[in-house]
Design an enzyme around this catalytic site. Structure first.
Site, mmCIF file in Angstrom:
data_model
loop_
_atom_site.group_PDB
_atom_site.id
_atom_site.type_symbol
_atom_site.label_atom_id
_atom_site.label_comp_id
_atom_site.label_asym_id
_atom_site.label_seq_id
_atom_site.Cartn_x
_atom_site.Cartn_y
_atom_site.Cartn_z
ATOM 1 C CG ASN A 186 -10.200 24.836 36.543
ATOM 2 O OD1 ASN A 186 -10.110 23.776 37.021
ATOM 3 N ND2 ASN A 186 -10.214 24.726 35.170
ATOM 4 C CD GLU A 187 -16.979 28.845 38.927
ATOM 5 O OE1 GLU A 187 -16.071 29.754 38.600
ATOM 6 O OE2 GLU A 187 -17.782 28.649 38.325
ATOM 7 N N PRO A 188 -12.824 30.067 41.678
ATOM 8 C CG PRO A 188 -13.629 32.115 42.581
ATOM 9 C CD PRO A 188 -14.056 30.972 41.385
#
Length: 645
Positions: A186-188
């Site tokens: 869950n990236e930026p």
């Protein structure tokens, strides 16, 4: 691993005892957050203590569910941090009869596209590091499929979510944390309502994974991951972080505002999340870094030095120029009250820092010393300055290279050296038919090799010899010779892969045999925890275990001096000794680093810092000296730092 529960020293809501990452005592009473920490956080001294704590909690859950005839539903993570947990669970299965027959697992993520049998796949990781060693039922194991056709991915992600709901949801979820604060992938920008899906990987995440894939260009650009909402649905969450390179993001996740750019901050909304961190990863937490800003503290000498150095740098004043107003404005009046006047505090700290400085005349002379180097260049990168001075002081020095470092050699270097041998054979006839057969096999295997494939033994040997020759050339700059070099080639490293085997008795025996043979007065050991593939930590484990065995046998033990690797330097407040270098000595150190040609220009595992090792060293050593200068102490050109363990 022993099954005893480790001593947990720091936790939100309790009184804490802090130690530096090298084990020296810090303040004996550190306030535990005072409302700044928004996630329950446990700090333990040893990296392996996290594994014992988390594995113990999982085992208790499994047994509790078993007693009620229920299944335990586990959410599992990959990477270097959870491996210790899995090894402890395996030990508990084998030695304590912990059964996983009633366990259902769901993995967080998988690269896309990624074949399940690939050396990089999380499917393979989980079977190699856990599932193949326990009695979990294969049908109860769930890992996102990395080779689905793209038009089937969305449906598969929805089915993954449905399966989690079907079994009643996840009881216990393990997480790591990336340098961007990502959990799973869950990236930026990942939303709090996100579910299992296909995502694009952030550039920092891909760069961080480059070591595993032998180059950033080989890292997949997409991955399948559980979403933030999926993770938050778990009834209990354990998030793990180790090493000083995680300290900044740990503080951001624990103390910062919830931010869609830092997915880990969403865990602040979860009622049963615990952050497990070691001393190094906890270093930036306010209760560890600046506890006097939170509550009353016990002003030990170590804490006094740390606080006054911080105050000096915050105000931009030299230590001897700090005034009552400076102390009062930064909540340090109690320190002045204890000593009577600001001048008394200033003078004490100034003298304590000055006493750390050890030039050539104050360094050991005519003693037996072993310099343990995890890779064949850590010696000159990290302790080249002191090594040069120790040689001048006529010490009997052995440089022990613990691993071959062969995976950090590019294939094009192998081709270059094989070409050299072929040309020499053509010109002088020095190899003949055996050499031609050897080189043909090497060329054939390299032509067929895919990124990340394990090298054949012949190629591994060439890479090892390249690094050994470079290591000898490096210490020759320091005034040593090949007779001073020992290549231990510890077995744990000989996997041909980035991920290594655990430290075992064979590794410890090799180290112990060398210690008993040389009987050194002093050993220098890599004490950093930030190298991207964990080799430094594992080498230190082998040394620590060997020393423990010698202690148990009643043998005399050497002094242990800890240095840090290419990624970090000891802060001057933690250092026991500060070793100055002149401009000429730093130049000699850099020349020795240059001898490691296979690591120059473009090292295979640079971490997040793309500069060459010599550039990092020059900046780091100069900055340590510049910090002393800013504090008002003597001005030096460059400086190395060491901790007496």
């Amino acid at each position: 691993m022993p099954s005893t529960v480790p001593d947990v020293r720091t936790d939100v809501g309790g009184v804490a005892e802090a130690r530096g990452s090298h084990g020296s005592r810090g303040p004996s009473h550190v306030p535990a957050g005072s409302g700044l920490e928004r996630i329950r956080t446990i700090v333990v001294h040893e990296h392996d203590d996290i594994a014992r704590l988390v594995a113990g909690r999982i085992a208790a859950l499994i047994r509790e569910k078993q007693s009620r005839g229920e299944r335990a539903i586990l959410g599992l993570a990959t990477g270097s941090t959870p491996i210790g947990v899995y090894r402890e669970l395996i030990r508990m299965h084998r030695e304590e009869g912990l059964s996983f027959a009633n366990v259902v697992t769901f993995n967080l993520d998988e690269y896309y596209p990624m074949a399940p049998d690939s050396i990089h796949s999380y499917h393979r990781y989980m079977w190699e590091n856990l599932f193949s060693h326990i009695d979990v039922r294969p049908e109860n194991v769930h890992i996102p499929e990395g080779m689905l056709p793209r038009d089937q991915v969305d449906a598969a992600c929805a089915a993954y979510e449905a399966k989690i709901r079907e079994v009643g949801g996840i009881d216990f979820q393990i997480l790591g944390i990336g340098k961007t604060g990502h959990i799973g992938f869950n990236e930026p920008g990942s939303g709090v309502e996100s579910r299992t899906r296909l995502v694009h990987l952030d550039a920092i995440t891909r760069k961080d994974a480059a070591a595993d894939f032998f180059g950033e260009e080989n890292v997949p650009r997409e991955a399948l991951t559980m979403g933030v909402a999926t993770i938050l649905d778990a009834r209990e969450i354990a998030i793990l972080a180790t090493g000083e390179h995680k300290a900044g993001i740990v503080r951001r996740a624990v103390e910062g505002e919830i931010d869609i750019e830092v997915a880990a901050t969403f865990l602040q909304r979860h009622p049963a999340t615990t952050f497990y961190v070691d001393d190094a990863a906890a270093a930036d937490l306010t209760r560890i870094a600046t506890p006097w800003l939170l509550d009353e503290v016990e002003w030990t000498p170590d804490l006094m030095v740390k606080a006054v150095v911080w105050l000096s740098l915050m105000t931009g004043k030299g230590i001897l120029k700090l005034e009552q107003r400076d102390y009062a404005e930064h909540r340090m009046s109690s320190l002045v009250a204890r000593w009577g006047t600001p001048g008394a505090v200033n003078g004490e700290v100034f003298n304590l820092l000055g006493a750390k400085i050890r030039g050539k005349s104050k360094l050991p002379r005519e003693r037996k010393i072993i310099c343990f180097s995890p890779h064949p260049d850590d010696d000159v990168i990290s302790m080249g300055g002191i090594l040069y001075k120790l040689v001048q002081n006529r010490n009997d020095i052995t440089v022990a290279y613990m691993t071959s470092g062969n995976i950090a050699v590019f294939d094009h270097d192998v081709r270059r050296f094989v070409d050299f041998l072929e040309r020499l054979d053509h010109e002088r006839g020095v190899g003949g038919a055996p050499l031609r057969a050897f080189s043909e096999r090497v060329h054939e295997c390299l032509a067929q090799k895919k990124p990340g494939d394990v090298d054949i033994p012949e190629v591994q040997d060439i890479k090892r010899v390249i690094r050994e020759a470079e290591a000898v050339s490096g210490i020759e700059v320091m005034g040593l010779s090949k007779e001073n070099a020992r290549f231990l080639n510890l077995p744990f490293y000989q996997t041909g892969k980035v991920r290594k085997d655990p430290i075992g008795p064979a590794d410890v025996k090799i180290v112990r045999d060398l210690l008993e043979e040389v009987q050194p007065d002093i050993i220098l050991v890599a004490g950093d925890l930030s190298d991207p593939h964990g080799t430094h930590r594992m080498c230190k484990e082998a040394i620590d275990t060997a020393l423990a065995e010698l202690r148990a046998a009643g043998k005399a033990l050497p002094e242990v001096w800890l240095y840090r690797g290419a990624w970090q330097e000891w802060p001057i407040t933690e250092a026991t000794w500060l070793v100055p270098m002149s401009q000429e000595e730093l130049k000699i150190k850099i020349q020795a680093i240059f001898k490691h040609q296979s690591q120059k220009d473009s090292a295979p595992f640079p971490g997040q810092d793309e500069r060459e090792f010599w550039q990092r060293v020059e900046q780091r050593n100069k900055e340590t000296a510049a910090t002393l200068d800013r504090l008002g102490l003597a001005e030096y050109f460059a400086m190395e730092a060491y901790v007496l363990a």
